[in-house]
Enzyme design. Sequence first.
Site, PDB file in Angstrom:
ATOM      1  CG  HIS A  62      -0.556   1.533  -3.453  1.00  3.87           C
ATOM      2  ND1 HIS A  62      -1.856   1.298  -3.080  1.00  3.87           N
ATOM      3  CD2 HIS A  62      -0.134   0.398  -4.070  1.00  3.87           C
ATOM      4  CE1 HIS A  62      -2.208   0.069  -3.460  1.00  3.87           C
ATOM      5  NE2 HIS A  62      -1.175  -0.490  -4.055  1.00  3.87           N
ATOM      6  CG  ASP A  79      -2.268   0.669   0.926  1.00  4.54           C
ATOM      7  OD1 ASP A  79      -2.218   1.861   0.557  1.00  4.54           O
ATOM      8  OD2 ASP A  79      -3.333   0.058   1.070  1.00  4.54           O
TER       9      ASP A  79
END
Length: 377
Positions: A223, A200
């Site tokens: 991310h 993430d």
Amino acid sequence: RGVQSSGSVFNVNDYGAKGAGDISQAVMKAWKAACASQGPSTVLIPKGNYNMGEVAMQGPCKGSKIGFQIDGVVKAPADPSKFKSDGWVSFYRIDGLTVSGTGTLDGQGQTAWAKNNCDKNPNCKHAAMNLRFDFLKHAMVRDITSLNSKMFHINVLECEDITFQHVTVTAPGTSINTDGIHVGISKGVTITNTKIATGDDCISIGPGSQNVTITQVNCGPGHGISIGSLGRYNNEKEVRGITVKGCTFSGTMNGVRVKTWPNSPPGAATDLTFQDLTMNNVQNPVILDQEYCPYGQCSRQAPSRIKLSNINFNNIRGTSTGKVAVVIACSHGMPCSNMKIGEINLSYRGAGGPATSTCSNVKPTFSGKQVPAIKCA
């Protein structure tokens, strides 16, 4: 290597830590003794392999400085249901804490990731984060490794003056909700010389974060480094003074990202600087999105009411794996103000190249050269 701070050492082995058994009771006993000690003190988990359940280190402590040194490999219970709270190793209300050591906190998160998609199910129970830091002042976290957390690796909440230096965060790119370091409602946060590979955001900056400096971070997979999402809830505190500088992104979904929800309550983020950044095969190197609406959970018709101002992008270069290398989508109800865009050089070598950009609801001041060219409507 010896214990890094002078003063008394409270070795968990002296409090009953046994190799194969759960050492959480020994750790808590060592912490209580160290916290009650007048001078500088350090809890030590020495080299070796250990199993440990949930532990919560509570302050305030008697001495002005207290250390928690992890030199061993410490494993969490693999079963997410073994946790009462959402933190595996937590530190609360302590001044002058240093967490350090050459060891690893292994969250054994593989079982949790399969059940972890709380984005789609707001009522789901959050799995345990590897490290929680709540209500700390003057803290330092250095040299340790966080491995395979069940959820966020490190969560920083309501802290003041906390530094992360030479920290390593590792989880597979496919692991869900494993943000590397999440910061919320905190002031004076420094993250430097740190390597984050996860599934993430490498770093996420939530509402109420002020004076956060992120330098020399290697991010990927992951991310990217995100401010937000902002505007999902009522009464969020503003974000101010965020600097991301001298960082490298490799194979990430995003580089630097600001995201706010449409149809949001009022809010603000100001003094945001993104400078001297290297993108190596990043899908969305620069993305400012005031219509952030994952899984169709909102209406995009009403604009975001998060005011973004004093935003600087400069010296961002490298390669994009997406054709649209720069996306700046400010709110149509509350356009961004005082945005400066300096040197940008992002290339795209895929089909239908070269790279392009989109820019709306802002009138930036440009300096230097932008590749791709940026035209704002």
